[in-house]
Design an enzyme around this catalytic site. Structure first.
Site, PDB file in Angstrom:
ATOM      1  N   GLU A  26       0.829  -1.214   0.000  1.00  0.00           N
ATOM      2  CA  GLU A  26       0.000   0.000   0.000  1.00  0.00           C
ATOM      3  C   GLU A  26       0.861   1.261   0.000  1.00  0.00           C
ATOM      4  OE1 GLU A  26      -1.553   1.827   3.472  1.00  0.00           O
ATOM      5  OE2 GLU A  26      -1.201   0.059   4.709  1.00  0.00           O
ATOM      6  N   LYS A 160      -3.864  -1.728  15.585  1.00  0.00           N
ATOM      7  CA  LYS A 160      -3.161  -0.904  16.571  1.00  0.00           C
ATOM      8  C   LYS A 160      -3.997  -0.675  17.813  1.00  0.00           C
ATOM      9  CE  LYS A 160      -1.050   1.742  13.094  1.00  0.00           C
ATOM     10  NZ  LYS A 160      -2.176   1.468  12.204  1.00  0.00           N
TER      11      LYS A 160
HETATM   12  N1  PSU Z   1      -1.535   1.071   9.639  1.00  0.00           N
HETATM   13  C1  PSU Z   1      -0.278   1.582   9.686  1.00  0.00           C
HETATM   14  N2  PSU Z   1      -0.021   2.714   9.012  1.00  0.00           N
HETATM   15  C2  PSU Z   1      -0.959   3.291   8.235  1.00  0.00           C
HETATM   16  C3  PSU Z   1      -2.259   2.707   8.154  1.00  0.00           C
HETATM   17  C4  PSU Z   1      -2.506   1.606   8.882  1.00  0.00           C
HETATM   18  O1  PSU Z   1       0.592   1.049  10.337  1.00  0.00           O
HETATM   19  O2  PSU Z   1      -0.649   4.293   7.618  1.00  0.00           O
HETATM   20  C5  PSU Z   1      -3.260   3.251   7.167  1.00  0.00           C
HETATM   21  C6  PSU Z   1      -3.677   2.102   6.233  1.00  0.00           C
HETATM   22  O3  PSU Z   1      -3.573   2.560   4.901  1.00  0.00           O
HETATM   23  C7  PSU Z   1      -5.102   1.821   6.616  1.00  0.00           C
HETATM   24  C8  PSU Z   1      -5.551   3.212   7.003  1.00  0.00           C
HETATM   25  O4  PSU Z   1      -5.845   1.266   5.567  1.00  0.00           O
HETATM   26  O5  PSU Z   1      -4.455   3.712   7.749  1.00  0.00           O
HETATM   27  C9  PSU Z   1      -6.805   3.176   7.808  1.00  0.00           C
HETATM   28  O6  PSU Z   1      -7.316   4.468   7.833  1.00  0.00           O
HETATM   29  P1  PSU Z   1      -8.798   4.715   8.386  1.00  0.00           P
HETATM   30  O7  PSU Z   1      -8.715   4.367   9.848  1.00  0.00           O
HETATM   31  O8  PSU Z   1      -9.040   6.192   8.136  1.00  0.00           O
HETATM   32  O9  PSU Z   1      -9.690   3.820   7.574  1.00  0.00           O
END
Ligand code: PSU
Ligand code: MN
Length: 302
Positions: A26, A160
């Site tokens: 990603e 997380k």
């Molecule tokens: N986990 C990480 N770093 C990140 C993300 C997740 O360690 O940058 C990013 C991923 O791209 C995940 C997104 O899909 O955060 C989730 O964002 P939201 O909670 O706005 O859906």
């Protein structure tokens, strides 16, 4: 009919033609998940780890109205330093492409693009999930419903501790997403090896994970699999140490009224600062470990 706007890097196109294993990566983790220049170093190191483990990396990002599957080093560098990059999930994908904006793909959007490109395995750090305070905000990442819809095996280090981890995994169960722990019985919690929750499924051999993906397909069950791979022991930050840090970051987000797409990047940034970079080192170590495992799952024919 609009043609599929897919552009393959030469290395990825060659791997597709030869039927070699490919691992999708990603780009939101690069643009919104880590500061420069560590984000660029991480992106390069992850690609190298996939190659060393015998697969071809395909970092996915949106540029000039096209889905780029595999980025040149120059494109990676540009993305790592760019400002104003759109954070693209399922909802934003089409508009990002038709407006020609530069977009970084989240887990959800990367899954969609990987599936369009015929790539079945994807390595990331952590997935998005159910946010704490969901009863007030309704903030649930679109990553969860994507896992239920799109046939890609996602290798993560769990969710997380900034999230409501029990609710995240309850929702995945409801959505019918297999959550498969590797090498232990507990679900890991990103920076820490143990979330305190038992994993519903455990498969220690990458070939078994690939076989499960094939069986799901044969059964006609839509959606993917979530592999939860614990951070290497030497890189982990124990849960007890992370709890006060996460609580402090959450309190700051609340006080500043951070909402919607800004929540995850804000919290990650605050946690990096509060741990003086230790969380960043852990984050890089776990992504590398996930990339290696994903390459082995891809090589086993997921
Ligand atoms: N986990 C990480 N770093 C990140 C993300 C997740 O360690 O940058 C990013 C991923 O791209 C995940 C997104 O899909 O955060 C989730 O964002 P939201 O909670 O706005 O859906
Ligand atoms: Mn959200």
């Amino acid at each position: 009919m609009t043609d599929l706007p897919l552009s393959f890097a030469p290395e990825v196109a060659a791997a597709r033609d030869a039927g070699r294993p490919i691992v999708a990566l990603e780009s939101t983790i690069i643009t919104h998940g880590m500061p420069y220049p560590q984000n660029l170093e991480m992106a390069r190191a992850v690609e190298a780890a996939v190659r060393e483990a015998g697969a071809v990396p395909a970092t996915i990002a949106l540029m000039g109205g096209r889905i780029h599957v595999g980025l040149t080093d120059a494109a990676l560098e540009e993305l790592a330093q760019a400002t104003g990059v759109m954070k693209v999930s399922r909802a934003d994908l089409a508009v990002c492409l038709t407006t020609g904006r530069t977009g970084a793909t989240t887990v959800a959007a990367t899954m969609i693009c990987a599936a369009l490109a015929g790539i079945r395995v994807f390595a990331t750090g952590g997935i998005g999930g159910v946010h704490r305070g969901v009863e007030r905000t309704m903030d649930v990442s679109a990553d969860l419903t994507e896992l239920a819809a799109t046939p890609v095996t996602v290798v993560s280090a769990g969710a997380k501790a900034i999230l409501d981890i029990p609710r995240t995994f309850e929702m995945l169960e409801t959505l019918g997403v297999p959550v498969i722990a590797v090498g232990q019985d507990a679900i890991p919690a990103f920076w820490s090896r143990d979330s305190g929750l038992p994993a519903p499924l455990r498969l220690d051999d990458p070939a078994e994970i690939a076989a499960a993906a094939r069986m799901r397909r044969a059964l006609g069950i839509p959606g993917g699999q979530l592999v939860v791979n614990p951070i290497p022991a030497e890189a982990e930050i124990p849960r007890a140490e992370m709890i006060p840090v996460v609580d402090a970051a959450l309190a700051e987000a609340e006080a500043q009224g951070i909402a919607a797409k800004a929540v995850t990047p804000f919290l990650l940034d605050r946690i990096f600062a509060l741990t003086e970079g230790r969380s960043l080192q852990a984050n890089i170590a776990l992504v590398l470990s996930n990339a290696r495992l994903a390459a082995r799952i891809a090589a086993a024919g997921a």
